[in-house]
Enzyme design. Structure first.
Site, PDB file in Angstrom:
ATOM      1  N   GLU A 191       0.961  -1.163   0.059  1.00 22.74           N
ATOM      2  CA  GLU A 191      -0.039   0.011   0.084  1.00 22.74           C
ATOM      3  C   GLU A 191       1.027   1.338   0.128  1.00 22.74           C
ATOM      4  O   GLU A 191       1.829   1.146   0.683  1.00 22.74           O
ATOM      5  CB  GLU A 191      -0.912  -0.028   1.282  1.00 22.74           C
ATOM      6  CG  GLU A 191      -2.157  -0.916   1.195  1.00 22.74           C
ATOM      7  CD  GLU A 191      -2.969  -0.593   2.253  1.00 22.74           C
ATOM      8  OE1 GLU A 191      -3.172   0.389   2.978  1.00 22.74           O
ATOM      9  OE2 GLU A 191      -3.544  -1.644   2.835  1.00 22.74           O
TER      10      GLU A 191
ATOM     11  N   HIS B 212      -8.738  -0.158   1.213  1.00 24.58           N
ATOM     12  CA  HIS B 212      -8.382  -0.037   2.629  1.00 24.58           C
ATOM     13  C   HIS B 212      -9.334   0.803   3.517  1.00 24.58           C
ATOM     14  O   HIS B 212      -9.031   1.958   3.951  1.00 24.58           O
ATOM     15  CB  HIS B 212      -7.004   0.599   2.838  1.00 24.58           C
ATOM     16  CG  HIS B 212      -6.478   0.423   4.479  1.00 24.58           C
ATOM     17  ND1 HIS B 212      -5.169   0.019   4.793  1.00 24.58           N
ATOM     18  CD2 HIS B 212      -7.271   0.036   5.392  1.00 24.58           C
ATOM     19  CE1 HIS B 212      -5.212  -0.288   6.010  1.00 24.58           C
ATOM     20  NE2 HIS B 212      -6.289  -0.207   6.765  1.00 24.58           N
TER      21      HIS B 212
ATOM     22  N   GLY C  52     -11.950  -0.693   5.284  1.00 25.19           N
ATOM     23  CA  GLY C  52     -12.795  -1.324   6.233  1.00 25.19           C
ATOM     24  C   GLY C  52     -13.576  -0.808   7.248  1.00 25.19           C
ATOM     25  O   GLY C  52     -14.719  -1.193   7.808  1.00 25.19           O
TER      26      GLY C  52
END
Length: 194
Positions: free
Chosen positions: A151, A169, A171
């Site tokens: 990332e 990303h 979540g």
């Protein structure tokens, strides 16, 4: 659907009509902390068998609350990662950053054929090269990734793989989650200053 829904509806329906029911399947949760427990509640509500592996939490009582005030509580006892890998139809990871892979080439060999894997925990807990190999061989049926080893620039083989569902990303990127994070941080600051 956006590209072919008006011209190939029946073909798309046939191509995507091979789903797998969750009821009666085994979900292996790696890391049964707060987020792992929340995942267990959802899985239990769907009729899944839930197993867990966690080196810090030997067992946990999970209470599933229903809309009408009723609830059920079940105890989940941690087991070895090896047994979780061998028994699970689906695996989800909810662990902090690690020094090495939790699922690497050796661990992929232990998994049931056709397992599904979801990682919303941390990049680097799954060996992505081994994951692609397992997807290509059919050992792993699909993967859902919200986090990546490299990332913010995930590898192209991950981004373009047809058996991987991807999110950037996010979540915990709901309004409600952000509100809870803010409230929790404010409480911690108040405690520190008191």
């Amino acid at each position: 659907m956006p590209l072919e829904g008006d011209s190939n509806f029946d073909g798309l329906k046939k191509a995507y009509a091979n789903g797998v029911e969750l009821r009666g399947k085994t979900l292996g949760i790696v890391g049964i902390g707060r987020i792992g427990q929340a995942t267990a509640k959802m899985a239990l509500g769907l009729g899944m068998k839930v197993i867990a592996a966690d080196s810090f939490i030997p067992q946990v009582d999970v209470k599933v609350e229903f809309f009408d005030g009723q609830s059920i509580t079940t105890t989940i006892v941690s087991q070895s990662l090896e047994s979780l890998f061998k028994e699970s139809d689906f695996i989800t990871l909810h662990v902090p950053a690690q020094d090495g892979y939790i699922i690497g080439e050796k661990e992929f060999e232990l998994l049931k054929d056709g397992v599904g894997i979801v990682n919303c925990a941390r990049g680097g807990v799954i060996d992505e090269v081994a994951l692609v190999k397992a997807l290509d061989s059919g050992k792993v049926a699909f993967a859902g990734l919200d986090v990546f080893e490299s990332e913010p620039k995930p590898e192209m083989t991950i981004l373009m793989h047809p058996k991987i569902s991807l999110t950037p990303h996010i979540g915990a990127a709901t309004g409600e989650a952000q509100d809870r994070i803010g409230t929790e941080l404010a409480s911690q600051i108040i405690t520190l200053l008191s």
